[in-house]
Design a protein around this motif. Structure first.
Motif, PDB file in Angstrom:
ATOM      1  N   PHE A 416       3.766   5.104  -3.045  1.00 44.21           N
ATOM      2  CA  PHE A 416       3.476   6.004  -1.298  1.00 44.21           C
ATOM      3  C   PHE A 416       5.325   6.293  -0.739  1.00 44.21           C
ATOM      4  CE2 PHE A 416       0.045   5.058  -1.737  1.00 44.21           C
ATOM      5  CZ  PHE A 416      -1.036   5.679  -1.316  1.00 44.21           C
ATOM      6  N   ARG A 417       5.754   6.599   0.461  1.00 49.10           N
ATOM      7  CA  ARG A 417       7.094   6.518   1.142  1.00 49.10           C
ATOM      8  C   ARG A 417       6.351   6.509   2.198  1.00 49.10           C
ATOM      9  NH1 ARG A 417      11.790  11.286   0.182  1.00 49.10           N
ATOM     10  NH2 ARG A 417       9.835  12.043   0.486  1.00 49.10           N
ATOM     11  N   LEU A 418       6.677   5.739   3.096  1.00 50.22           N
ATOM     12  CA  LEU A 418       6.163   5.739   4.339  1.00 50.22           C
ATOM     13  C   LEU A 418       7.563   5.084   5.326  1.00 50.22           C
ATOM     14  CD1 LEU A 418       3.503   3.113   5.653  1.00 50.22           C
ATOM     15  CD2 LEU A 418       4.642   3.510   3.042  1.00 50.22           C
ATOM     16  N   PRO A 419       7.698   5.664   6.491  1.00 48.89           N
ATOM     17  CA  PRO A 419       8.504   5.064   7.151  1.00 48.89           C
ATOM     18  C   PRO A 419       8.109   3.067   7.881  1.00 48.89           C
ATOM     19  CG  PRO A 419       7.858   7.409   8.077  1.00 48.89           C
ATOM     20  CD  PRO A 419       7.080   6.568   7.625  1.00 48.89           C
ATOM     21  N   GLN A 420       8.911   2.894   7.657  1.00 42.76           N
ATOM     22  CA  GLN A 420       8.728   1.055   7.993  1.00 42.76           C
ATOM     23  C   GLN A 420       7.867   1.198   9.710  1.00 42.76           C
ATOM     24  OE1 GLN A 420      11.135  -1.590   7.649  1.00 42.76           O
ATOM     25  NE2 GLN A 420      12.292  -1.045   6.331  1.00 42.76           N
ATOM     26  N   SER A 421       7.451   2.232  10.771  1.00 43.45           N
ATOM     27  CA  SER A 421       7.151   2.056  11.249  1.00 43.45           C
ATOM     28  C   SER A 421       6.275   2.367  11.346  1.00 43.45           C
ATOM     29  CB  SER A 421       7.864   3.194  12.832  1.00 43.45           C
ATOM     30  OG  SER A 421       7.750   4.458  11.475  1.00 43.45           O
ATOM     31  N   GLU A 422       5.526   3.214   9.860  1.00 42.90           N
ATOM     32  CA  GLU A 422       4.199   2.517  10.008  1.00 42.90           C
ATOM     33  C   GLU A 422       3.845   1.068   9.450  1.00 42.90           C
ATOM     34  OE1 GLU A 422       1.955   5.569  10.689  1.00 42.90           O
ATOM     35  OE2 GLU A 422       3.364   6.515  11.377  1.00 42.90           O
ATOM     36  N   TYR A 446       8.578   2.347   0.421  1.00 37.50           N
ATOM     37  CA  TYR A 446       8.284   3.240  -1.615  1.00 37.50           C
ATOM     38  C   TYR A 446       7.697   1.731  -2.208  1.00 37.50           C
ATOM     39  CZ  TYR A 446      12.001   6.633  -0.753  1.00 37.50           C
ATOM     40  OH  TYR A 446      12.662   6.999  -0.582  1.00 37.50           O
ATOM     41  N   LEU A 447       5.864   1.993  -2.354  1.00 39.08           N
ATOM     42  CA  LEU A 447       5.312   1.564  -3.008  1.00 39.08           C
ATOM     43  C   LEU A 447       4.339   2.421  -3.610  1.00 39.08           C
ATOM     44  CD1 LEU A 447       3.190   0.978   0.565  1.00 39.08           C
ATOM     45  CD2 LEU A 447       5.005  -0.792  -0.502  1.00 39.08           C
ATOM     46  N   LYS A 448       4.079   0.877  -4.972  1.00 41.66           N
ATOM     47  CA  LYS A 448       3.432   1.601  -6.174  1.00 41.66           C
ATOM     48  C   LYS A 448       2.167   0.675  -6.049  1.00 41.66           C
ATOM     49  CE  LYS A 448       3.748   2.637 -11.077  1.00 41.66           C
ATOM     50  NZ  LYS A 448       4.011   2.629 -12.280  1.00 41.66           N
ATOM     51  N   VAL A 449       0.314   2.032  -5.835  1.00 42.37           N
ATOM     52  CA  VAL A 449       0.010   1.391  -5.518  1.00 42.37           C
ATOM     53  C   VAL A 449      -1.385   1.193  -6.261  1.00 42.37           C
ATOM     54  CG1 VAL A 449      -2.045   0.924  -3.553  1.00 42.37           C
ATOM     55  CG2 VAL A 449       0.221   1.518  -2.837  1.00 42.37           C
ATOM     56  N   LYS A 450      -2.465   0.277  -6.632  1.00 36.75           N
ATOM     57  CA  LYS A 450      -3.635   0.637  -7.295  1.00 36.75           C
ATOM     58  C   LYS A 450      -4.484   0.755  -7.140  1.00 36.75           C
ATOM     59  CE  LYS A 450      -5.558   0.130 -12.240  1.00 36.75           C
ATOM     60  NZ  LYS A 450      -5.702  -0.645 -12.946  1.00 36.75           N
ATOM     61  N   ARG A 460      -2.998  10.404   2.476  1.00 34.77           N
ATOM     62  CA  ARG A 460      -1.985  11.360   1.383  1.00 34.77           C
ATOM     63  C   ARG A 460      -0.956  11.894   1.455  1.00 34.77           C
ATOM     64  NH1 ARG A 460      -6.858  14.254   2.707  1.00 34.77           N
ATOM     65  NH2 ARG A 460      -8.015  13.530   0.811  1.00 34.77           N
ATOM     66  N   ARG A 461      -0.922  12.117   2.529  1.00 34.90           N
ATOM     67  CA  ARG A 461       0.196  12.464   3.606  1.00 34.90           C
ATOM     68  C   ARG A 461       1.558  11.687   3.391  1.00 34.90           C
ATOM     69  NH1 ARG A 461      -2.320  10.168   7.175  1.00 34.90           N
ATOM     70  NH2 ARG A 461      -1.763   9.554   9.687  1.00 34.90           N
ATOM     71  N   PHE A 462       1.075  10.326   2.920  1.00 37.38           N
ATOM     72  CA  PHE A 462       2.946   9.950   2.857  1.00 37.38           C
ATOM     73  C   PHE A 462       2.891   9.366   0.949  1.00 37.38           C
ATOM     74  CE2 PHE A 462       1.275   8.223   6.944  1.00 37.38           C
ATOM     75  CZ  PHE A 462       2.383   8.166   7.766  1.00 37.38           C
ATOM     76  N   ARG A 463       2.562  10.396   0.214  1.00 34.39           N
ATOM     77  CA  ARG A 463       2.091   9.909  -1.261  1.00 34.39           C
ATOM     78  C   ARG A 463       3.559  10.382  -1.437  1.00 34.39           C
ATOM     79  NH1 ARG A 463      -3.117  12.577  -3.725  1.00 34.39           N
ATOM     80  NH2 ARG A 463      -4.570   9.974  -3.271  1.00 34.39           N
ATOM     81  N   ASP A 464       4.352   9.861  -2.454  1.00 36.73           N
ATOM     82  CA  ASP A 464       5.805  10.573  -2.667  1.00 36.73           C
ATOM     83  C   ASP A 464       5.933  10.885  -3.479  1.00 36.73           C
ATOM     84  OD1 ASP A 464       8.320  10.249  -3.462  1.00 36.73           O
ATOM     85  OD2 ASP A 464       8.960   8.088  -3.903  1.00 36.73           O
ATOM     86  N   ARG A 465       5.848  12.622  -4.220  1.00 37.50           N
ATOM     87  CA  ARG A 465       5.759  13.398  -5.203  1.00 37.50           C
ATOM     88  C   ARG A 465       7.172  13.310  -5.690  1.00 37.50           C
ATOM     89  NH1 ARG A 465       0.669  14.763  -2.990  1.00 37.50           N
ATOM     90  NH2 ARG A 465       0.781  15.807  -1.307  1.00 37.50           N
ATOM     91  N   SER A 466       8.118  12.576  -5.493  1.00 40.02           N
ATOM     92  CA  SER A 466       9.010  12.636  -6.612  1.00 40.02           C
ATOM     93  C   SER A 466       8.770  11.699  -7.444  1.00 40.02           C
ATOM     94  CB  SER A 466      10.397  12.562  -5.577  1.00 40.02           C
ATOM     95  OG  SER A 466      10.815  11.267  -5.147  1.00 40.02           O
TER      96      SER A 466
END
Length: 467
Positions: A416-422, A446-450, A460-466
């Motif tokens: 995931f990649r999300l703003p710190q405001s979230e 940036y998070l790697k989550v299980k 899913r809208r915050f998923r890091d596609r890269s």
């Protein structure tokens, strides 16, 4: 006059309280039929062969298998004596008989019945308990010879259930089972069953007292079933609300007094009643539990099973056993220290088959390992988890086994990649999943989550596609 009536009422109440506090003196009759014993030997031999084969395939030593442990007659007798004590009886004497097959008129035969009459007279017992079900005719014939009350195995278990039922639902289920048990046993009570009235000017339409009692019981049975249908509808509504946010149910099942409630408390800290008495738990308990993967489950504590569990109890408690029917995984809790653990396991599996739950995924849990002096003497079950609920050992391994066995809402990995405001999203992911990697770049996280697919899919809208 009113004062005298009040005194009589107070005296009667005092006598009633005294009689209720006094335990009944009981003579126990334990019967074993060699024909049934032969069948059980065949089943036990098959179970032992399967267990040995599983150990050989796994490359393990099956350990010492005490010969005839599943057929331990003394353990069966001790179990019935504990049932009697759970019902509040004081045991005056225990009589044992082994015979080829039941006597159709008295179960035990006239010679043994004469012995029972003598023991009752010498001990002044007020109760005779049979560790076997009696047919209506056998019950009538035995009571005709004895000056005291006679109770068979099913009626004794029903009495214990009645003592322990606390909720309205549990009380209804017990009453239904008792009525269905009594219905075929109404006939043959002497003059009480005679025609209503019976004299000039008192003759009714011809309905006997027996028919009247049967009609009343059937009306009451229909009323209770209607009320239990209402309970079932409420449970269904609650279940539908739970299923809107998928939380899998894991149910504890097992032989009575295997330590299910103690294990339930050890895992959830729920503080439910723990008792060495049989059938201390009747009403189902549900508590939320978080697994090592951060997934949440609902753990259900259920009524214990026993050999020759009355069929009326299984059918009457179907509303309670629905949690078992709908559970994703069953934890079959076994008393590892019991000398008849094999037979207890088979009895539980028999009831599970009766409620159509035999094909569910099962995790074998060998409880009370603190009472087994040598771990090599533990009953061998491939994939079983050994725990001590009292000492709280093996619980982490059990939670990992549940995690591994869960199929619904599987574990997935995502970046995931999300703003710190979230902050709310970040807190939700940290609370419901395992954060394997986290780093900050500018105002982004940036998070790697299980974690559970349902939770990760929500963001899913915050998923890091890269990634």
């Amino acid at each position: 006059m009113e004062a005298s009536a009040a005194q009589d009422a107070a005296l009667l109440a005092r006598e009633l309280r005294t009689s209720q506090t006094q335990e009944e003196l009981a003579v126990i009759v334990v019967v074993e039929f060699t024909g049934e014993l032969r069948k059980r030997k065949q089943l036990t031999a098959a179970a032992r062969s399967a267990r040995t084969a599983a150990a050989v395939m796994a490359g393990e030593d099956e350990g010492e298998l005490p010969e005839g442990s599943a057929l331990d007659f003394e353990a069966g007798r001790a179990e019935f004596e504990e049932l009697a004590r759970s019902a509040g009886a004081t045991i005056a004497a225990t009589l044992v008989q082994r015979r080829q097959k039941p006597d159709p008129s008295s179960l035990v035969g006239q010679g043994k019945l004469d012995e029972i009459v003598g023991v009752v007279a010498s001990t002044n017992a007020s109760l005779v308990l049979f560790d076997h079900d009696l047919t209506p005719s056998q019950l009538r014939n035995i009571e005709a010879r004895l000056p005291c009350h006679v109770i068979d195995r099913s009626q004794l278990i029903l009495d214990i259930f009645a003592r322990h039922a606390k909720t309205r639902e549990g009380q209804l289920q017990v009453e239904l089972a008792q009525l269905e048990y009594q219905l075929p046993r109404l006939a043959g009570r002497g003059r009480a069953m005679s025609q209503l009235g019976g004299g000039i000017g008192t003759r009714g339409p011809g309905e006997t007292q027996l028919e009247t009692d049967r009609r009343k019981i059937n009306v009451r049975i229909d009323h209770i079933k209607t009320q239990l249908d209402g309970v079932r509808r409420i449970r269904q509504q609650q279940r539908q609300r739970r299923e809107a946010v998928p939380v899998p149910v894991v149910a504890l099942v097992g032989y009575t007094n295997a330590g299910k409630s103690t294990l339930f408390n050890a895992l959830t800290e729920a503080g439910v009643l723990e008792s060495a008495r049989m059938f201390a738990t009747l009403d189902p308990k549900l508590r939320q539990l978080q697994l090592p993967s951060r997934r949440k489950i609902l753990l259900s504590d259920t009524v214990g099973f026993i050999r020759n569990l009355p069929h009326t109890l299984v059918t009457s408690f179907r509303a309670t056993l629905e949690e078992v029917e709908r559970a994703e995984i069953l934890l079959h809790v076994q008393d590892a220290s019991s000398p008849i653990v094999e037979e207890q396991k088979m009895q539980v599996e028999k009831v599970l088959a009766e409620i159509m739950a035999a094909k569910k995924p099962v995790i074998e849990v060998l409880n009370k390992i603190d009472l087994v002096p040598e771990r090599g003497r533990l009953p061998h079950e491939r994939g079983a988890v050994a725990v001590s609920s009292i000492q709280k050992t093996g619980l982490e391994e059990l939670l990992l086994a549940i995690d591994k066995a869960l199929v619904a809402d599987p574990l997935v990995e995502s970046s995931f990649r999300l703003p710190q405001s979230e902050g709310a999203v970040l807190a939700s992911l940290e609370g419901g999943a395992v954060i394997e990697e986290k780093r900050f770049e500018g105002n982004l996280v940036y998070l790697k989550v299980k974690g559970p697919a349902s939770l990760l899919g929500r963001y899913r809208r915050f998923r890091d596609r890269s990634a």
